[in-house]
Write an enzyme that holds these catalytic residues in place. Structure first.
Site, PDB file in Angstrom:
ATOM      1  N   TYR A 188       0.828  -1.215   0.000  1.00  0.00           N
ATOM      2  CA  TYR A 188       0.000   0.000   0.000  1.00  0.00           C
ATOM      3  C   TYR A 188       0.860   1.262   0.000  1.00  0.00           C
ATOM      4  O   TYR A 188       0.484   2.263  -0.615  1.00  0.00           O
ATOM      5  CB  TYR A 188      -1.007  -0.030   1.159  1.00  0.00           C
ATOM      6  CG  TYR A 188      -2.154  -0.966   0.832  1.00  0.00           C
ATOM      7  CD1 TYR A 188      -3.214  -0.535   0.033  1.00  0.00           C
ATOM      8  CD2 TYR A 188      -2.134  -2.283   1.242  1.00  0.00           C
ATOM      9  CE1 TYR A 188      -4.232  -1.406  -0.329  1.00  0.00           C
ATOM     10  CE2 TYR A 188      -3.151  -3.160   0.885  1.00  0.00           C
ATOM     11  CZ  TYR A 188      -4.202  -2.719   0.103  1.00  0.00           C
ATOM     12  OH  TYR A 188      -5.203  -3.572  -0.269  1.00  0.00           O
TER      13      TYR A 188
ATOM     14  N   HIS B 299     -14.214   2.458  -1.485  1.00  0.00           N
ATOM     15  CA  HIS B 299     -13.203   1.532  -0.965  1.00  0.00           C
ATOM     16  C   HIS B 299     -12.111   2.255  -0.195  1.00  0.00           C
ATOM     17  O   HIS B 299     -11.018   1.713  -0.021  1.00  0.00           O
ATOM     18  CB  HIS B 299     -12.605   0.706  -2.108  1.00  0.00           C
ATOM     19  CG  HIS B 299     -13.587  -0.260  -2.719  1.00  0.00           C
ATOM     20  ND1 HIS B 299     -13.330  -1.030  -3.832  1.00  0.00           N
ATOM     21  CD2 HIS B 299     -14.858  -0.582  -2.353  1.00  0.00           C
ATOM     22  CE1 HIS B 299     -14.395  -1.777  -4.126  1.00  0.00           C
ATOM     23  NE2 HIS B 299     -15.331  -1.507  -3.248  1.00  0.00           N
TER      24      HIS B 299
ATOM     25  N   CYS C 146      -1.725   5.938  20.213  1.00  0.00           N
ATOM     26  CA  CYS C 146      -2.116   4.775  21.031  1.00  0.00           C
ATOM     27  C   CYS C 146      -1.169   3.589  20.890  1.00  0.00           C
ATOM     28  O   CYS C 146      -1.333   2.585  21.589  1.00  0.00           O
ATOM     29  CB  CYS C 146      -3.545   4.350  20.693  1.00  0.00           C
ATOM     30  SG  CYS C 146      -3.697   3.597  19.054  1.00  0.00           S
TER      31      CYS C 146
ATOM     32  N   ASN D 122     -16.411   1.000 -21.373  1.00  0.00           N
ATOM     33  CA  ASN D 122     -15.423  -0.031 -21.062  1.00  0.00           C
ATOM     34  C   ASN D 122     -15.041  -0.690 -22.392  1.00  0.00           C
ATOM     35  O   ASN D 122     -15.925  -1.075 -23.153  1.00  0.00           O
ATOM     36  CB  ASN D 122     -16.064  -1.072 -20.106  1.00  0.00           C
ATOM     37  CG  ASN D 122     -15.036  -2.000 -19.490  1.00  0.00           C
ATOM     38  OD1 ASN D 122     -14.127  -2.474 -20.151  1.00  0.00           O
ATOM     39  ND2 ASN D 122     -15.188  -2.267 -18.192  1.00  0.00           N
TER      40      ASN D 122
HETATM   41  P1  OAD Z   1     -10.972  -4.465 -12.403  1.00  0.00           P
HETATM   42  O1  OAD Z   1      -9.513  -4.589 -12.634  1.00  0.00           O
HETATM   43  O2  OAD Z   1     -11.701  -5.643 -11.915  1.00  0.00           O
HETATM   44  O3  OAD Z   1     -11.688  -4.038 -13.767  1.00  0.00           O
HETATM   45  C1  OAD Z   1     -11.179  -2.997 -14.549  1.00  0.00           C
HETATM   46  C2  OAD Z   1     -12.102  -2.826 -15.740  1.00  0.00           C
HETATM   47  O4  OAD Z   1     -11.646  -1.693 -16.461  1.00  0.00           O
HETATM   48  C3  OAD Z   1     -12.117  -4.001 -16.713  1.00  0.00           C
HETATM   49  O5  OAD Z   1     -13.459  -4.320 -17.026  1.00  0.00           O
HETATM   50  C4  OAD Z   1     -11.373  -3.478 -17.952  1.00  0.00           C
HETATM   51  O6  OAD Z   1     -11.916  -4.002 -19.153  1.00  0.00           O
HETATM   52  C5  OAD Z   1     -11.640  -2.009 -17.849  1.00  0.00           C
HETATM   53  N1  OAD Z   1     -10.609  -1.141 -18.448  1.00  0.00           N
HETATM   54  C6  OAD Z   1      -9.289  -1.393 -18.627  1.00  0.00           C
HETATM   55  N2  OAD Z   1      -8.676  -0.324 -19.149  1.00  0.00           N
HETATM   56  C7  OAD Z   1      -9.638   0.642 -19.300  1.00  0.00           C
HETATM   57  C8  OAD Z   1      -9.621   1.978 -19.780  1.00  0.00           C
HETATM   58  N3  OAD Z   1      -8.495   2.562 -20.178  1.00  0.00           N
HETATM   59  N4  OAD Z   1     -10.788   2.665 -19.780  1.00  0.00           N
HETATM   60  C9  OAD Z   1     -11.952   2.082 -19.360  1.00  0.00           C
HETATM   61  N5  OAD Z   1     -12.006   0.822 -18.898  1.00  0.00           N
HETATM   62  C10 OAD Z   1     -10.862   0.107 -18.866  1.00  0.00           C
HETATM   63  O7  OAD Z   1     -11.181  -3.189 -11.447  1.00  0.00           O
HETATM   64  P2  OAD Z   1     -12.447  -2.810 -10.561  1.00  0.00           P
HETATM   65  O8  OAD Z   1     -13.714  -3.155 -11.249  1.00  0.00           O
HETATM   66  O9  OAD Z   1     -12.243  -1.414 -10.114  1.00  0.00           O
HETATM   67  O10 OAD Z   1     -10.852  -4.007  -4.505  1.00  0.00           O
HETATM   68  O11 OAD Z   1     -12.257  -3.769  -9.330  1.00  0.00           O
HETATM   69  C11 OAD Z   1     -13.121  -3.658  -8.238  1.00  0.00           C
HETATM   70  C12 OAD Z   1     -12.378  -3.937  -6.955  1.00  0.00           C
HETATM   71  O12 OAD Z   1     -11.714  -5.206  -7.040  1.00  0.00           O
HETATM   72  C13 OAD Z   1     -11.260  -2.967  -6.642  1.00  0.00           C
HETATM   73  O13 OAD Z   1     -11.700  -1.830  -5.962  1.00  0.00           O
HETATM   74  C14 OAD Z   1     -10.318  -3.777  -5.820  1.00  0.00           C
HETATM   75  C15 OAD Z   1     -10.323  -5.023  -6.659  1.00  0.00           C
HETATM   76  O14 OAD Z   1      -9.889  -6.180  -6.084  1.00  0.00           O
HETATM   77  C16 OAD Z   1     -10.015  -4.277  -3.462  1.00  0.00           C
HETATM   78  O15 OAD Z   1      -8.816  -4.220  -3.540  1.00  0.00           O
HETATM   79  C17 OAD Z   1     -10.720  -4.618  -2.193  1.00  0.00           C
END
Ligand code: OAD
Length: 261
Positions: free
Chosen positions: A74, A126, A165, A228
């Site tokens: 992180y 998140h 703490c 997307n």
């Molecule tokens: P993901 O990595 O699951 O999905 C990213 C999405 O963005 C995919 O559907 C890609 O096709 C799309 N993508 C890639 N490049 C792009 C671009 N330039 N413009 C538009 N779309 C694009 O990410 P999240 O859906 O955000 O949680 O994932 C959700 C959560 O899962 C995150 O917040 C994280 C992860 O594990 C935790 O860490 C708890």
């Protein structure tokens, strides 16, 4: 046909669908920041989860088992978020907002790029990479001391002790198995069930509860436009799937909406 680029049909359709929409919401995910150089999670090869096991980096158990590895990841991502810049899509989303009476951004991203791009009313579902805090009393911690640390990707950083703490510091993000902040998810529910239009940008729509928000919007009668390059489980139900990146589609949409304002 000369003069027409890819995405023109989707852009025209989006402008049509957004006409007369007073309340707008954007739901964004990691794809929103991809063109700033921040990896997504699930994209093959380049996504974080193609290289790391989320259960070993993004759960309370992982932090208990190997705090230095988790904390270091992180800190690494916090530094990356500071080094990158919002791209044209982030900036254009702040412009798109001006076409609505009210517009909010509900984001799963923890990188702070929407704020830096000028979006207002941002709900960070998140958490935030800026919001380090202690485990014991949720006292805030300033990560500034790690700014110039020589930290390779995958490098460990022992979590420091809280100055107030003494309990260990953890990132201010939501891990798998943890509840989303109730004020954030409550506000997100309220926004998507009362909006006229929801733009779903750069999320794979597989992680709940965020992935459930578009269906709440659809059930409440809103238009849902998905931006997307790939199809997702939401695509068949979305009012419009615009197969483009955030950096391609949003500047085009902002310009078209400004032209029709
Ligand atoms: P993901 O990595 O699951 O999905 C990213 C999405 O963005 C995919 O559907 C890609 O096709 C799309 N993508 C890639 N490049 C792009 C671009 N330039 N413009 C538009 N779309 C694009 O990410 P999240 O859906 O955000 O949680 O994932 C959700 C959560 O899962 C995150 O917040 C994280 C992860 O594990 C935790 O860490 C708890």
């Amino acid at each position: 046909m000369t003069g027409f680029g890819s995405g023109d049909a989707e852009c025209s359709r989006a402008v049509e669908l957004l006409a007369g929409c007073g309340r707008g919401v954007a739901l964004t995910g990691a794809g929103m920041s991809q063109e700033s150089g921040v990896p997504t999670f699930r994209d093959a090869l380049t996504g974080w989860w193609a290289r790391y096991d989320p259960m070993q980096l993004a759960t309370p158990e992982a932090y208990r088992t190997d705090p230095a590895r988790v904390f270091g990841w992180y800190v690494y991502r916090w530094r990356m978020a500071r080094q990158v810049e919002p791209h044209a899509g982030h900036l254009a989303l702040a412009d798109v907002a001006r076409s609505f009476d009210h517009f909010a951004v509900v984001t799963q991203n923890v990188d702070g790029l929407h704020r830096r791009a000028g979006s207002e009313d941002i709900i960070e579902l998140h958490g935030s990479l800026e919001a380090f805090r202690c485990v014991g009393g949720r006292h805030p911690f300033d990560p500034e001391r790690f700014r110039d640390l020589d930290l390779p990707e995958g490098g460990g950083v022992e979590p420091p002790a809280c100055a107030t703490c003494g309990s260990p510091i953890r990132p201010g993000v939501v891990w798998f198995g943890e509840q989303l902040p109730s004020d954030a998810i409550g506000r997100a529910h309220e926004l998507v069930t009362t909006c006229d239009a929801l733009l779903v940008i750069g999320t794979s729509s597989v992680v709940y509860p965020a992935a459930g928000l578009p269906d709440l919007a659809l059930t409440a009668g809103a238009t849902v436009i998905e931006i997307n390059p790939d199809r997702t489980p939401l695509s068949p139900r979305a009012t419009l799937h615009w197969p483009a990146t955030a950096g391609e589609a949003l500047p085009q949409l902002a310009a078209a909406l400004a032209g029709t304002a």
